[in-house]
Write a protein that holds these residues in place. Structure first.
Motif, PDB file in Angstrom:
ATOM      1  N   VAL A  76       8.806  -9.213  -0.699  1.00 19.39           N
ATOM      2  CA  VAL A  76       9.037  -7.791  -0.516  1.00 19.39           C
ATOM      3  C   VAL A  76      10.579  -7.103  -0.614  1.00 19.39           C
ATOM      4  O   VAL A  76      10.596  -6.211  -1.399  1.00 19.39           O
ATOM      5  CB  VAL A  76       8.211  -7.177   0.647  1.00 19.39           C
ATOM      6  CG1 VAL A  76       8.576  -5.590   0.906  1.00 19.39           C
ATOM      7  CG2 VAL A  76       6.457  -7.462   0.545  1.00 19.39           C
ATOM      8  N   PRO A  77      11.557  -7.630   0.162  1.00 19.08           N
ATOM      9  CA  PRO A  77      12.885  -7.170   0.066  1.00 19.08           C
ATOM     10  C   PRO A  77      13.807  -7.585  -1.083  1.00 19.08           C
ATOM     11  O   PRO A  77      14.717  -7.439  -1.287  1.00 19.08           O
ATOM     12  CB  PRO A  77      13.403  -7.612   1.419  1.00 19.08           C
ATOM     13  CG  PRO A  77      12.407  -8.621   2.150  1.00 19.08           C
ATOM     14  CD  PRO A  77      11.249  -8.947   1.138  1.00 19.08           C
ATOM     15  N   VAL A  78      13.021  -8.271  -2.107  1.00 17.54           N
ATOM     16  CA  VAL A  78      13.780  -8.800  -3.265  1.00 17.54           C
ATOM     17  C   VAL A  78      13.641  -7.460  -4.640  1.00 17.54           C
ATOM     18  O   VAL A  78      12.724  -7.013  -4.841  1.00 17.54           O
ATOM     19  CB  VAL A  78      13.031  -9.957  -3.868  1.00 17.54           C
ATOM     20  CG1 VAL A  78      13.820 -10.118  -5.313  1.00 17.54           C
ATOM     21  CG2 VAL A  78      13.303 -11.318  -2.999  1.00 17.54           C
ATOM     22  N   HIS A  79      14.970  -7.293  -4.962  1.00 18.94           N
ATOM     23  CA  HIS A  79      15.125  -6.249  -5.800  1.00 18.94           C
ATOM     24  C   HIS A  79      15.289  -6.714  -7.324  1.00 18.94           C
ATOM     25  O   HIS A  79      14.477  -6.245  -8.192  1.00 18.94           O
ATOM     26  CB  HIS A  79      16.493  -5.388  -5.736  1.00 18.94           C
ATOM     27  CG  HIS A  79      16.231  -4.513  -4.434  1.00 18.94           C
ATOM     28  ND1 HIS A  79      16.054  -2.996  -4.703  1.00 18.94           N
ATOM     29  CD2 HIS A  79      16.520  -4.526  -2.991  1.00 18.94           C
ATOM     30  CE1 HIS A  79      15.870  -2.754  -3.192  1.00 18.94           C
ATOM     31  NE2 HIS A  79      16.362  -3.529  -2.515  1.00 18.94           N
TER      32      HIS A  79
ATOM     33  N   LYS B 129       2.014 -11.775   4.025  1.00 17.27           N
ATOM     34  CA  LYS B 129       2.554 -11.270   2.773  1.00 17.27           C
ATOM     35  C   LYS B 129       4.199 -10.937   2.950  1.00 17.27           C
ATOM     36  O   LYS B 129       5.061 -10.889   2.298  1.00 17.27           O
ATOM     37  CB  LYS B 129       1.945  -9.995   2.266  1.00 17.27           C
ATOM     38  CG  LYS B 129       2.558  -9.512   1.123  1.00 17.27           C
ATOM     39  CD  LYS B 129       1.376  -8.685   0.458  1.00 17.27           C
ATOM     40  CE  LYS B 129       1.997  -7.917  -0.800  1.00 17.27           C
ATOM     41  NZ  LYS B 129       0.883  -6.816  -1.323  1.00 17.27           N
ATOM     42  N   HIS B 130       4.094 -10.219   4.493  1.00 11.89           N
ATOM     43  CA  HIS B 130       5.418  -9.743   4.688  1.00 11.89           C
ATOM     44  C   HIS B 130       5.261  -9.483   6.157  1.00 11.89           C
ATOM     45  O   HIS B 130       4.309  -9.180   6.897  1.00 11.89           O
ATOM     46  CB  HIS B 130       5.839  -8.293   3.945  1.00 11.89           C
ATOM     47  CG  HIS B 130       7.384  -8.221   4.241  1.00 11.89           C
ATOM     48  ND1 HIS B 130       8.297  -8.726   3.956  1.00 11.89           N
ATOM     49  CD2 HIS B 130       7.954  -6.838   4.645  1.00 11.89           C
ATOM     50  CE1 HIS B 130       9.311  -8.090   4.310  1.00 11.89           C
ATOM     51  NE2 HIS B 130       9.188  -6.893   4.682  1.00 11.89           N
ATOM     52  N   VAL B 150       2.254  -2.259   2.034  1.00  8.95           N
ATOM     53  CA  VAL B 150       2.316  -3.393   1.476  1.00  8.95           C
ATOM     54  C   VAL B 150       1.336  -4.330   1.221  1.00  8.95           C
ATOM     55  O   VAL B 150       0.854  -5.115   0.549  1.00  8.95           O
ATOM     56  CB  VAL B 150       3.571  -4.158   2.327  1.00  8.95           C
ATOM     57  CG1 VAL B 150       3.710  -5.583   1.789  1.00  8.95           C
ATOM     58  CG2 VAL B 150       4.983  -3.550   1.907  1.00  8.95           C
ATOM     59  N   HIS B 185       8.546   2.694  -1.906  1.00 11.80           N
ATOM     60  CA  HIS B 185       9.262   1.640  -1.641  1.00 11.80           C
ATOM     61  C   HIS B 185      10.433   1.331  -2.736  1.00 11.80           C
ATOM     62  O   HIS B 185      10.323   1.555  -3.720  1.00 11.80           O
ATOM     63  CB  HIS B 185       8.381   0.388  -1.646  1.00 11.80           C
ATOM     64  CG  HIS B 185       8.765  -0.681  -0.699  1.00 11.80           C
ATOM     65  ND1 HIS B 185       9.766  -1.531  -1.057  1.00 11.80           N
ATOM     66  CD2 HIS B 185       8.388  -1.056   0.632  1.00 11.80           C
ATOM     67  CE1 HIS B 185      10.155  -2.317  -0.082  1.00 11.80           C
ATOM     68  NE2 HIS B 185       9.280  -2.262   0.939  1.00 11.80           N
ATOM     69  N   ARG B 186      11.606   0.925  -1.828  1.00  7.68           N
ATOM     70  CA  ARG B 186      12.775   0.495  -2.631  1.00  7.68           C
ATOM     71  C   ARG B 186      12.693  -0.753  -3.616  1.00  7.68           C
ATOM     72  O   ARG B 186      13.170  -0.391  -4.728  1.00  7.68           O
ATOM     73  CB  ARG B 186      13.900   0.159  -1.861  1.00  7.68           C
ATOM     74  CG  ARG B 186      15.087   1.135  -1.544  1.00  7.68           C
ATOM     75  CD  ARG B 186      15.977   0.862  -0.296  1.00  7.68           C
ATOM     76  NE  ARG B 186      16.381  -0.408   0.068  1.00  7.68           N
ATOM     77  CZ  ARG B 186      17.830  -0.455  -0.233  1.00  7.68           C
ATOM     78  NH1 ARG B 186      18.510   0.470  -0.566  1.00  7.68           N
ATOM     79  NH2 ARG B 186      18.293  -1.456  -0.116  1.00  7.68           N
ATOM     80  N   SER B 187      12.084  -1.532  -3.103  1.00 13.22           N
ATOM     81  CA  SER B 187      12.026  -2.666  -4.014  1.00 13.22           C
ATOM     82  C   SER B 187      10.668  -3.194  -4.115  1.00 13.22           C
ATOM     83  O   SER B 187      10.266  -4.130  -5.349  1.00 13.22           O
ATOM     84  CB  SER B 187      12.702  -3.967  -3.405  1.00 13.22           C
ATOM     85  OG  SER B 187      12.278  -4.214  -2.219  1.00 13.22           O
ATOM     86  N   TYR B 188       9.471  -2.911  -3.456  1.00 14.55           N
ATOM     87  CA  TYR B 188       8.136  -3.432  -3.840  1.00 14.55           C
ATOM     88  C   TYR B 188       7.311  -2.411  -4.587  1.00 14.55           C
ATOM     89  O   TYR B 188       6.759  -1.656  -3.895  1.00 14.55           O
ATOM     90  CB  TYR B 188       7.646  -4.111  -2.431  1.00 14.55           C
ATOM     91  CG  TYR B 188       6.382  -4.760  -2.659  1.00 14.55           C
ATOM     92  CD1 TYR B 188       6.306  -5.929  -3.561  1.00 14.55           C
ATOM     93  CD2 TYR B 188       4.973  -4.111  -2.487  1.00 14.55           C
ATOM     94  CE1 TYR B 188       5.134  -6.548  -3.763  1.00 14.55           C
ATOM     95  CE2 TYR B 188       3.986  -4.767  -2.692  1.00 14.55           C
ATOM     96  CZ  TYR B 188       3.939  -6.142  -3.231  1.00 14.55           C
ATOM     97  OH  TYR B 188       2.774  -6.671  -3.627  1.00 14.55           O
TER      98      TYR B 188
END
Lengths: 170, 588
Positions: A76-79, B129-130, B150, B185-188
């Motif tokens: 999830v935190p991977v850009h 998953k997170h 998520v 979401h910033r990245s997902y």
């Protein structure tokens, strides 16, 4: 050995949120799924956005390398995940601090070789040097091997950092 | 909505309600007392008190699978969290959306080996998953909303939010409403639309196929009811045969003649041979699991492979495919149907006809047949009778893990998605009863049956107490053969009949056990008693255990022995098992 079974070495750049546990997620992914890590470096690269950049050097068959990238991508935190080995021409550098202990001719010889390799002396006593050296991993290996008989006592290496050539960002 | 001041615990309740959660499965403890205090003060969120935290997660899974919503769990720190780990892993393996809130010791004690402290984010990192550890109450509401986002986005899965007690007691402001619950979401941000050029390639291959087969899995069900409808429409449009994985049962109506049954280790002869002989596999939402493929080097050797999956890491993981399509099943199927219609694709009718003739030949082997008896209840017969009694009812089935699970998959037919809850990836004995509780909570007027084995049911038998407390009329249909049946079967086939520790001595009297919990216990020992017992079980508006005493030595067939290929199936006890290769013996 067929093309598909050949073990390849890849350098992968991963842009991640700099948050607690992110390194454990990445490292845990590698150990949990049995992938190899040859070297791994991590540091924040954008304080405003809280991005860290992880450079990981790994090896495996093409199918495994593809898996590693897909697995990293779904954290999830991977850009961004970028395979610098295949996506673009890239530069790799590593820094090492190398301590050599000795006197007399050996000490002089270590200094002479350091000069050839463009290593800098960053600490000295009358019986030791600490050399700082930057370059490809191969170059570092070569230098360290040469220091072995001259009194090598300690090595600290950063692991590989890498970046794509040309004007584009990761 | 104006922001209001409240403590962290109240934020938790408000955020859950804002997410549309109507029920949370949980168990209190010191670290989560502030949340339980807030629960006490409100009426919007119902709490179901389980008897073990593992069961809370399975119940939430049952709830999630049968509704398509995210399941919610609330447990305390330390043992509460560690007990939940099996459930979380189960949800991860089967891609079930669950949000599990765990209590944690106050932030200043973290790392101090405090009472009931466990490194919950560390322990659950590989089985979720997170996960999140909320250290600041200002982040609490946002984090819970992100956790739900998520859990349900992309390939669904379990998410843990670890909540230190001081964060739950600290004051903050919370404003709910759409602004809070909508997460950007910033990245997902998983891709849902498939690459249209790839879809074109796929349609091209399908139009030219001579021996095609659809192989579909749980991804179709996770994609929503529309996905199952689209799949059914597309399969009919093409006229191709279709097989489903254990997780996919219900994604295509089982009564339709194009359905070949389940595939894989205990799948049907026709499904597995169709996979083996196909020239085109269309994998929709399945992951080439080892229970499906058998020996990889011999898996569907002559086929081109199309793979639709929302998770890029599922593609080319174990089987190389020719046309990968990353996207949500419903979105991709919609595009496929559009393209198929637009190009007026007509598959090669002659070839398809010949393919169906071949398949019908395999079907004629009637691979699920068994030698019935009028003296002892055959487990297959028990399930046939059960199916006969429930097939026109509004029914949900859960299972435990083992032989009974495979027989249930073979003999109960599912016409719709979301009706079948089973532990596929992790194979968790003890899944069925708590899962049935979760299903029954979500569908209070439906018939919910846990098809169980006597060994599995004992792994979470304490949940009888939960079922009775909430007057949940779940039916536990135990196929009791006094053995860990699947273990016994493998020992018979692979370990020279040395039945090491697979017999259960001192089983409880299940009728009395049911009564001890305040439920009803029924027993069937002869085939002639079956129908009456099943009818009685269905009629009772109570929690019921049926102790159905079945043949102790029956094995589950067909079977692909480990390390074997699809065309090396054993069809029954008369098929002599070839010695399993050394490679096969190490497989599970």
């Amino acid at each position: 050995m067929s093309e598909m079974q050949k073990i390849e070495r890849h350098t992968i750049s991963v842009l991640v949120d700099n948050e607690p546990g992110i390194l454990a997620r990445v490292v845990g992914l590698f150990s949990g799924r049995g992938y190899n890590i040859e070297s791994l470096t991590v540091a924040e690269v954008d304080a405003k956005e809280h991005f860290s950049r992880i450079t990981v050097v790994t090896n495996g068959t093409p199918m495994i390398i593809e898996q590693i990238k897909a697995q990293l991508n779904r954290l999830v935190p991977v850009h961004k995940v970028s395979d610098l080995t295949i996506e673009a021409p890239s530069l790799e550098r590593e820094l090492a601090l190398i301590k050599v202990r000795g006197t007399g001719e050996k000490r002089v010889e270590s200094l002479r070789i350091a000069d050839i390799f463009r290593a800098r002396v960053v600490d000295s006593t009358i019986e030791s040097f600490v050399f700082e050296m930057t370059g490809s991993s191969d170059k570092l290996n070569a230098f360290i091997n040469l220091m072995q008989p001259l009194g090598l006592v300690d090595v600290s290496r950063t692991g590989v950092v890498a970046i794509a050539r040309g004007p584009d960002a990761l | 909505m104006a922001a209001q001041e409240m403590n962290g615990a109240a934020v938790v309740i408000r955020a859950l309600v804002d997410q549309g959660v109507d029920v949370v499965f949980g168990y209190p403890g010191g670290a989560v007392l502030p949340i339980y205090d807030e629960l006490f003060k409100q009426n919007q969120l119902r709490h179901i008190l389980v008897r073990h935290e593992q069961a809370a997660v399975h119940a939430a899974e049952g709830y999630a699978r049968s509704t398509g919503k995210v399941g919610a769990v609330l447990v305390t720190s330390g043992p509460g969290a560690t007990n939940a780990v099996t459930g979380l892993t189960d949800a991860l393996m089967d891609s079930i959306p669950v949000v599990c809130l765990t209590g944690q010791v106050p932030t200043h004690l973290i790392g101090n080996d405090a009472f009931q402290e466990a490194d919950t984010t560390g322990i659950t990192r590989p089985c979720t998953k997170h996960n999140y550890l909320v250290k600041n109450v200002a982040d609490l509401g946002r984090t819970i909303h992100e956790a739900f986002y998520v859990a349900r986005s992309g390939r669904p899965g379990p998410v843990v939010v670890d909540l230190p007690k001081d964060v739950l007691q600290a004051k903050t402001t919370y404003s709910g409403g759409a602004k809070a619950t909508t997460v950007r979401h910033r990245s997902y941000n998983p891709q849902v639309k498939g690459d249209i050029r790839r879809i074109e390639e796929a349609v091209e291959l399908m139009a030219k196929a001579k021996r095609p087969v659809f192989y579909c899995g749980g991804g179709v069900i996770n994609s929503g009811t529309a996905a199952s409808q689209l799949l059914t429409q597309f399969v009919k449009l093409t006229g191709f045969p279709v097989t489903l994985t254990l997780m996919g049962l219900g994604a295509y109506p089982a009564s339709d003649p194009q359905f070949l049954g389940m595939l894989g280790m205990h799948g049907t002869y026709e499904a597995n041979l169709a996979m083996h002989g196909a020239d085109l596999l269309i994998n929709v939402g399945a992951r080439f699991d080892d229970r499906i493929t058998g020996r990889l080097s011999a898996f569907s050797p002559g086929s081109k492979k199309i793979h639709v999956d929302i998770d890029a890491s599922s593609i080319n993981k174990s089987v190389r495919v020719d046309v990968p399509i990353i996207g949500d099943v419903a979105h991709v199927l919609e595009d496929m149907i559009k393209l198929w219609k637009a190009r007026q694709a007509r598959p090669d009718a002659k070839a398809l006809d010949a393919w169906w003739k071949q398949i019908d030949g395999w079907r004629a082997r009637d691979c699920l047949k068994f030698r019935n008896s009028d003296k002892v209840i055959k487990p297959q017969y028990a399930l046939q009778r059960l199916y006969h009694a429930i097939k026109d009812k509004d029914v949900y089935i859960t299972t435990e893990v083992g032989q009974h699970q495979m027989w249930a998959a073979q003999f109960l037919k599912f016409e719709q998605p979301h009706r079948w809850m089973t532990s596929g990836g992790l194979g968790t004995m003890g899944y069925g009863l708590p899962s049935a509780i979760g299903v029954q909570v979500a569908h209070k007027d439906s018939l919910v049956i846990d098809v169980a084995g006597e060994a599995s049911i004992l792994m979470n038998i304490q949940e009888m107490s939960t079922a009775c407390q909430y007057k949940l009329p779940v039916k536990i249909f135990i196929l009791n053969n006094q053995w860990m049946g699947m273990v016994r079967q493998w020992q018979e086939l692979l370990h020279g009949g040395r039945y090491s520790e697979s017999y259960t001595d001192s089983l409880p009297d299940f009728v009395k056990l049911a009564e001890a919990f305040g439920a009803v216990g029924l027993k069937a020992t002869k085939p002639s008693e079956l129908d009456d017992v099943i009818a009685e079980m269905i009629k009772l508006d109570r929690t019921v255990i049926v102790d159905c005493q079945v043949d102790q030595t029956e094995n589950c067939f067909p079977m692909i022995p480990s390390g074997a290929a699809h065309n090396e199936m054993l069809l029954g006890p008369e098929d002599e098992a070839k010695p399993v290769s050394e490679e096969g013996m190490v497989l599970v």
